[in-house]
Design a protein around this motif. Structure first.
Motif: not given
Length: 541
Positions: A300-324
């Protein structure tokens, strides 16, 4: 993974026989007979002139696809350079999205070409799965580019060309799949490997409780080569997550161990991108709702759906734990992504994803989610990865008036894509705001975003919020015979299948069907999750 000697012998004999016997030649007409686009398939193979074998057809199609991706790269650079800032901003950044996705496609095609080699060979099981994942992601990336351009309405001349390119990559996936069928087999076919149908065979004899190789207390999850800290109050190495990620080394190998970023409690108002070179990276927060990464971009604010992400990750074997991770745009802003995941062999453990429409974008490649919470309304888990959710809780929230909730919207466009959403041993509930409005809001397990949409719910608790039909249409009869929706051994008041849809693509699965969607068989997760210390169940419970 332990394999019985007899099984090993059969597998080795199978591989040796395949390597010793060249594939018989077939005509291009025969090779393209079952293609979704037979005319295009024959045109792609026409330069070969003489009949060849399926393996060579697959290899040749990858070479042709690579040439096409390189031409596309030049075309996109031309548009972005010629239009100045306007072209970059137009359509919410859809053109820039296309360039990013095409760069990934170049990487994937080069990797597949290297894996297939200069001549016919038998790939390892890991190699087969890697090629399938990369080729599936190739098609997904091009479809995402096309969808974004079509939604923007800014570049109609590109839409036609890129629609054809999506079909081109789909044909290449078909031909490569035919080539892979000559190797150790298609992991989605029940008869592809000895014992694959047998839940008690060594391949599926993993303990029901999963594996917990190391505890995730004190931040020591896996072997690390270096670690830094992020703290809002300035007491860490960095005060912003993006700065710590930029500091992380590029192209870290599995032999080097993980680069760890410890993120202290606090709210981090950032839009973060973990680039493709930031491999083997682990983000360790202070706990759900204590370490919060937040943004508010929306369509609604002019971004593509792809571009709206607060957090985006490409790097292989990424891990995130204990985060909101959250997107606070709200239901009135429509598509607003909290996390977009494009990372192969990636894992999220004890994380929370907060949003409304399109909360979690499981975009592509192979992904795993364990002990996570996902909150949303319309299509709040969507995308075209091979993604498995285990021991997670999926909370449907109250949408806008007259909106209907769909938990999933899976985006598989081709029957050869090794993708889908597998929800295993999870809990599906209403969030408190929806619980108070159940009489006025319908909630469904999913709907088919694309023609070959594939989603299964297995051994999960489904509460009373789910409509008795279970699943909803996307648009009248679209995809109802080509999708694959399945349910297996679910419980709870919303799990009664007596009133479910009667679509041709809907299945009440048996154990043999369900095994295809386990961690072990759907993502080959036993080969990479065992190195992460994240608990998982490899097979059925």
């Amino acid at each position: 993974m332990w394999l019985a000697p007899a099984f090993l012998l059969l597998l080795l004999l199978h591989m040796a026989a395949a390597a010793a016997t060249p594939s018989p030649s077939v005509s291009t007409i025969a090779a393209c007979k079952h293609s979704l686009y037979p005319k295009l398939c024959r045109a792609i193979l026409a330069p070969l002139r003489l009949p060849s074998n399926p393996y060579e057809y697959g290899r040749f199609s990858v070479k042709q696809a690579l040439k096409r991706a390189r031409r596309t790269s030049k075309l996109l650079d031309h548009y972005l350079a010629g239009g100045g800032g306007w072209a970059r901003r137009a359509g919410g950044g859809a053109l820039e999205d296309c360039r990013q996705l095409n760069d990934l496609n170049l990487d994937y095609l080069e990797a597949v070409a290297a894996e297939l080699g200069p001549g016919e060979s038998v790939l390892t099981l890991a190699g087969v799965n890697r090629v399938r994942a990369l080729m599936s992601a190739l098609v997904t990336n091009q479809q995402t580019c096309f969808d974004g351009l079509e939604d923007s309405g800014i570049f109609p001349e590109l839409c036609g060309a890129f629609s054809h390119e999506t079909q081109f990559y789909g044909v290449s996936l078909e031909l490569v799949s035919a080539a892979l069928d000559r190797t150790v087999g298609n992991r989605f076919e029940p008869d592809s490997l000895p014992g694959q149908n047998d839940a008690s065979s060594p391949a599926f004899g993993l303990p029901a409780m999963g594996r917990n190789l190391m505890h995730l207390e004190n931040g020591e999850v896996v072997r690390t080569n270096q670690s830094v800290t992020v703290a809002r109050d300035g007491t860490g190495n960095f005060s912003a997550i993006a700065d710590a990620i930029a500091f992380a080394p590029n192209d870290t190998s599995t032999d080097d161990g993980y680069f760890a970023i410890h993120i202290g409690a606090g709210v981090y108002e950032e839009n973060v991108v973990v680039g493709k070179k930031k491999t083997n990276l682990i983000l360790i927060g202070a706990g759900k709702n204590r370490t919060v990464v937040t943004g508010n971009r929306s369509v609604a604010d002019g971004w593509s759906t792809f571009g709206t992400a607060t957090f985006a990750v490409y790097g292989q074997r990424f891990i995130a734990t204990d985060i909101t991770f959250e997107n606070t745009a709200g239901p009135e802003k429509h598509q607003a992504v909290a996390v977009r995941n494009n990372a192969d062999l990636s894992s999220f453990y004890r994380c929370s994803f907060l949003g409304y429409q399109d909360t979690l974008y499981v975009h592509s490649l192979r992904q795993f989610y364990r002990d996570c919470d996902v909150y949303g309304t319309v299509d709040f888990i969507f995308g075209n990865a091979a993604s498995v959710f285990q021991n997670c809780t999926l909370y449907a929230r109250k949408p806008l008036p007259n909106q209907t909730n769909a938990i999933t919207a899976q985006g598989r466009t081709c029957p050869h894509e090794a993708t889908g959403i597998s929800i295993h041993n999870c809990t599906i509930r209403a969030a408190p705001d929806l619980e108070a409005a159940l009489n006025s809001t319908k909630t469904f397990l999913g709907r088919p975003w694309k023609e070959y949409s594939r989603t299964v719910y297995m051994q999960s608790f489904i509460d009373h919020l789910i409509d008795p039909l279970g699943w909803m249409e996307w648009n009248e009869t679209f995809a109802l015979s080509t999708l694959y929706y399945g349910e297996f051994e679910n419980s709870g008041p919303g799990a009664n299948t007596g009133g479910r849809v009667w679509w041709p693509g809907y299945h009440l699965m048996n154990a043999s069907d369900a095994l295809n969607f386990t961690v072990y068989n759907f993502t080959m997760g036993d080969a990479w999750l065992s190195c992460t210390a994240i608990p998982y169940s490899g097979g059925l419970l």
